[in-house]
Write a protein that holds these residues in place. Structure first.
Motif, PDB file in Angstrom:
ATOM      1  N   GLY A  53       0.798  -1.443  -0.003  1.00  0.00           N
ATOM      2  CA  GLY A  53       0.147   0.073  -0.167  1.00  0.00           C
ATOM      3  C   GLY A  53       0.735   1.243   0.006  1.00  0.00           C
ATOM      4  O   GLY A  53       0.191   2.527   0.005  1.00  0.00           O
ATOM      5  N   LEU A  54       2.142   1.189  -0.162  1.00  0.00           N
ATOM      6  CA  LEU A  54       2.881   2.274  -0.426  1.00  0.00           C
ATOM      7  C   LEU A  54       2.745   3.065  -1.441  1.00  0.00           C
ATOM      8  O   LEU A  54       2.758   4.510  -1.114  1.00  0.00           O
ATOM      9  CB  LEU A  54       4.446   1.940   0.074  1.00  0.00           C
ATOM     10  CG  LEU A  54       4.901   1.494   1.095  1.00  0.00           C
ATOM     11  CD1 LEU A  54       6.260   0.990   1.232  1.00  0.00           C
ATOM     12  CD2 LEU A  54       4.792   2.328   2.436  1.00  0.00           C
ATOM     13  N   ALA A  55       2.491   2.424  -2.386  1.00  0.00           N
ATOM     14  CA  ALA A  55       2.197   3.332  -3.794  1.00  0.00           C
ATOM     15  C   ALA A  55       1.194   4.212  -3.574  1.00  0.00           C
ATOM     16  O   ALA A  55       1.101   5.281  -3.999  1.00  0.00           O
ATOM     17  CB  ALA A  55       2.031   2.398  -4.738  1.00  0.00           C
ATOM     18  N   ASP A  56      -0.108   3.772  -2.803  1.00  0.00           N
ATOM     19  CA  ASP A  56      -1.191   4.614  -2.927  1.00  0.00           C
ATOM     20  C   ASP A  56      -1.138   5.560  -1.890  1.00  0.00           C
ATOM     21  O   ASP A  56      -1.947   6.601  -1.760  1.00  0.00           O
ATOM     22  CB  ASP A  56      -2.343   3.382  -2.247  1.00  0.00           C
ATOM     23  CG  ASP A  56      -2.788   2.547  -3.404  1.00  0.00           C
ATOM     24  OD1 ASP A  56      -2.677   2.817  -4.636  1.00  0.00           O
ATOM     25  OD2 ASP A  56      -3.107   1.366  -2.787  1.00  0.00           O
ATOM     26  N   ARG A  57      -0.089   5.360  -0.935  1.00  0.00           N
ATOM     27  CA  ARG A  57       0.428   6.392   0.191  1.00  0.00           C
ATOM     28  C   ARG A  57       1.421   7.223  -0.021  1.00  0.00           C
ATOM     29  O   ARG A  57       2.089   7.684   0.835  1.00  0.00           O
ATOM     30  CB  ARG A  57       0.186   5.833   1.775  1.00  0.00           C
ATOM     31  CG  ARG A  57      -1.149   5.293   1.887  1.00  0.00           C
ATOM     32  CD  ARG A  57      -1.303   4.317   3.312  1.00  0.00           C
ATOM     33  NE  ARG A  57      -0.129   3.436   3.174  1.00  0.00           N
ATOM     34  CZ  ARG A  57       0.089   2.480   4.149  1.00  0.00           C
ATOM     35  NH1 ARG A  57      -0.404   2.690   5.115  1.00  0.00           N
ATOM     36  NH2 ARG A  57       0.687   1.327   3.711  1.00  0.00           N
ATOM     37  N   ARG A  58       1.735   7.117  -1.379  1.00  0.00           N
ATOM     38  CA  ARG A  58       3.093   7.879  -1.518  1.00  0.00           C
ATOM     39  C   ARG A  58       3.167   9.254  -1.098  1.00  0.00           C
ATOM     40  O   ARG A  58       4.302   9.900  -0.434  1.00  0.00           O
ATOM     41  CB  ARG A  58       3.319   8.112  -3.187  1.00  0.00           C
ATOM     42  CG  ARG A  58       4.725   8.753  -3.491  1.00  0.00           C
ATOM     43  CD  ARG A  58       4.692   8.839  -5.176  1.00  0.00           C
ATOM     44  NE  ARG A  58       5.848   9.808  -5.207  1.00  0.00           N
ATOM     45  CZ  ARG A  58       6.836   9.137  -5.433  1.00  0.00           C
ATOM     46  NH1 ARG A  58       6.977   7.761  -5.774  1.00  0.00           N
ATOM     47  NH2 ARG A  58       7.945   9.770  -5.936  1.00  0.00           N
ATOM     48  N   ALA A 161      13.520   3.700   7.806  1.00  0.00           N
ATOM     49  CA  ALA A 161      12.821   2.417   8.337  1.00  0.00           C
ATOM     50  C   ALA A 161      11.570   2.788   9.198  1.00  0.00           C
ATOM     51  O   ALA A 161      10.631   2.233   9.361  1.00  0.00           O
ATOM     52  CB  ALA A 161      14.086   1.682   9.507  1.00  0.00           C
ATOM     53  N   GLU A 162      11.808   4.075  10.291  1.00  0.00           N
ATOM     54  CA  GLU A 162      10.761   4.209  11.005  1.00  0.00           C
ATOM     55  C   GLU A 162       9.425   4.766  10.136  1.00  0.00           C
ATOM     56  O   GLU A 162       8.166   4.079  10.413  1.00  0.00           O
ATOM     57  CB  GLU A 162      11.106   5.476  11.817  1.00  0.00           C
ATOM     58  CG  GLU A 162       9.960   6.243  12.556  1.00  0.00           C
ATOM     59  CD  GLU A 162      10.725   7.158  13.633  1.00  0.00           C
ATOM     60  OE1 GLU A 162      10.897   6.974  14.829  1.00  0.00           O
ATOM     61  OE2 GLU A 162      10.684   8.241  12.977  1.00  0.00           O
ATOM     62  N   VAL A 163       9.900   5.524   8.877  1.00  0.00           N
ATOM     63  CA  VAL A 163       8.707   5.833   8.010  1.00  0.00           C
ATOM     64  C   VAL A 163       8.086   4.587   7.427  1.00  0.00           C
ATOM     65  O   VAL A 163       6.829   4.625   7.323  1.00  0.00           O
ATOM     66  CB  VAL A 163       9.198   6.947   7.099  1.00  0.00           C
ATOM     67  CG1 VAL A 163       8.059   6.982   5.923  1.00  0.00           C
ATOM     68  CG2 VAL A 163       9.511   8.248   7.563  1.00  0.00           C
ATOM     69  N   LEU A 164       8.798   3.600   6.951  1.00  0.00           N
ATOM     70  CA  LEU A 164       8.381   2.448   6.554  1.00  0.00           C
ATOM     71  C   LEU A 164       7.539   1.792   7.415  1.00  0.00           C
ATOM     72  O   LEU A 164       6.242   1.239   6.988  1.00  0.00           O
ATOM     73  CB  LEU A 164       9.442   1.609   6.102  1.00  0.00           C
ATOM     74  CG  LEU A 164      10.136   1.935   4.563  1.00  0.00           C
ATOM     75  CD1 LEU A 164      11.395   1.076   4.323  1.00  0.00           C
ATOM     76  CD2 LEU A 164       9.312   1.902   3.303  1.00  0.00           C
ATOM     77  N   THR A 165       7.972   1.619   8.784  1.00  0.00           N
ATOM     78  CA  THR A 165       7.066   0.641   9.717  1.00  0.00           C
ATOM     79  C   THR A 165       5.793   1.629  10.015  1.00  0.00           C
ATOM     80  O   THR A 165       4.748   0.982  10.192  1.00  0.00           O
ATOM     81  CB  THR A 165       8.008   0.844  10.924  1.00  0.00           C
ATOM     82  OG1 THR A 165       8.970   0.131  10.772  1.00  0.00           O
ATOM     83  CG2 THR A 165       7.062   0.322  12.248  1.00  0.00           C
ATOM     84  N   GLU A 166       5.955   3.080   9.991  1.00  0.00           N
ATOM     85  CA  GLU A 166       4.785   3.752  10.239  1.00  0.00           C
ATOM     86  C   GLU A 166       3.745   3.537   9.262  1.00  0.00           C
ATOM     87  O   GLU A 166       2.638   3.701   9.404  1.00  0.00           O
ATOM     88  CB  GLU A 166       5.074   5.179  10.482  1.00  0.00           C
ATOM     89  CG  GLU A 166       5.628   5.595  11.676  1.00  0.00           C
ATOM     90  CD  GLU A 166       6.317   7.069  11.695  1.00  0.00           C
ATOM     91  OE1 GLU A 166       6.200   7.726  10.556  1.00  0.00           O
ATOM     92  OE2 GLU A 166       6.900   7.480  12.776  1.00  0.00           O
ATOM     93  N   HIS A 167       4.224   3.019   8.079  1.00  0.00           N
ATOM     94  CA  HIS A 167       3.153   3.071   6.990  1.00  0.00           C
ATOM     95  C   HIS A 167       3.217   1.536   6.630  1.00  0.00           C
ATOM     96  O   HIS A 167       2.643   1.045   5.430  1.00  0.00           O
ATOM     97  CB  HIS A 167       3.883   3.487   5.722  1.00  0.00           C
ATOM     98  CG  HIS A 167       3.702   5.193   5.833  1.00  0.00           C
ATOM     99  ND1 HIS A 167       4.416   5.933   6.278  1.00  0.00           N
ATOM    100  CD2 HIS A 167       2.852   5.941   5.204  1.00  0.00           C
ATOM    101  CE1 HIS A 167       4.101   7.246   6.387  1.00  0.00           C
ATOM    102  NE2 HIS A 167       3.010   7.240   5.479  1.00  0.00           N
ATOM    103  N   GLY A 168       3.173   0.663   7.748  1.00  0.00           N
ATOM    104  CA  GLY A 168       2.844  -0.763   7.547  1.00  0.00           C
ATOM    105  C   GLY A 168       4.034  -1.434   6.679  1.00  0.00           C
ATOM    106  O   GLY A 168       3.757  -2.637   6.236  1.00  0.00           O
ATOM    107  N   ALA A 169       4.950  -1.029   6.486  1.00  0.00           N
ATOM    108  CA  ALA A 169       6.055  -1.791   5.774  1.00  0.00           C
ATOM    109  C   ALA A 169       7.471  -2.007   6.529  1.00  0.00           C
ATOM    110  O   ALA A 169       8.313  -1.705   6.081  1.00  0.00           O
ATOM    111  CB  ALA A 169       6.344  -1.049   4.658  1.00  0.00           C
ATOM    112  N   GLY A 170       7.453  -2.497   7.849  1.00  0.00           N
ATOM    113  CA  GLY A 170       8.533  -2.721   8.434  1.00  0.00           C
ATOM    114  C   GLY A 170       9.201  -4.020   7.702  1.00  0.00           C
ATOM    115  O   GLY A 170       8.719  -4.692   6.957  1.00  0.00           O
TER     116      GLY A 170
END
Length: 192
Positions: A53-58, A161-170
């Motif tokens: 879902g990172l692409a949708d939450r770019r 890594a923190e930004v990724l984790t906050e966006h469900g991508a740990g």
């Protein structure tokens, strides 16, 4: 090391340099690597980014990375720790920007330029590139792909890594999106 990079990984690195140049950054950071990965529309890393879902939450990811740059690369955990001893990082950033202009604490300002005139890679971004090699070798992959860059970003403690984790991508979520349940790399994750 770059001879081991796939076409997709090389395009990601080139894209990171372009992101840095567009924003006037003196160095290519891990944030620029993540933005370049978000630009990719094909390959295993692009699939994982879409699946997570990172692409949708770019826009949200981009805003979070801008916030990290504004804080001089400090993580929220660092800011929270400072708040615990009475230092309000938001207030400090506001006062510095009031005196020196918006973005005065940006972590990607200035820095030495390569002889070609382009931005150099920050120490942290170089660590990501090196870690992507270790991850590829740990998986017994012959080449370093964009997926290894994504895993390295998720595995390296710090603001990205923190930004990724906050966006469900740990790290675990990225590994599952890339390689399925279990990922086949237990014991290969490096912590820092």
């Amino acid at each position: 090391m770059f001879e081991r990079f796939t076409k997709d990984a090389r395009a990601t690195v080139t894209g990171a340099v372009e992101h840095a140049e567009r924003t006037g950054a003196g160095t290519v950071t891990e944030g620029h690597l993540l933005l370049a990965l978000l630009d990719r529309d094909a390959g295993r890393a692009a699939f994982a980014i879409t699946a997570l879902g990172l692409a949708d939450r770019r826009q949200s990811v981009t805003a979070a990375l801008a916030d990290v740059r504004r804080r001089g690369g400090m993580t929220r955990a660092d800011a929270d720790a400072l708040a615990g001893i009475g230092i309000d990082v938001t207030a400090v950033v506001a006062r510095v920007e009031e005196a020196h202009g918006e973005g005065a604490l940006r972590s990607d300002r200035g820095g030495r330029r390569r002889w070609t005139g382009g931005p150099s890679f920050s120490r942290e971004a170089k660590k990501i590139l090196e870690k992507s090699l270790r991850i590829a070798l740990g998986r017994a992959d012959r080449f370093i792909g964009a997926e290894h860059l994504l895993l390295a970003l998720a595995a390296t403690p710090g603001p990205v890594a923190e930004v990724l984790t906050e966006h469900g991508a740990g790290y675990g979520a990225v590994e599952r999106a890339l390689f399925g349940a279990g990922g086949g790399t237990e014991g290969h994750r490096e912590a820092g």
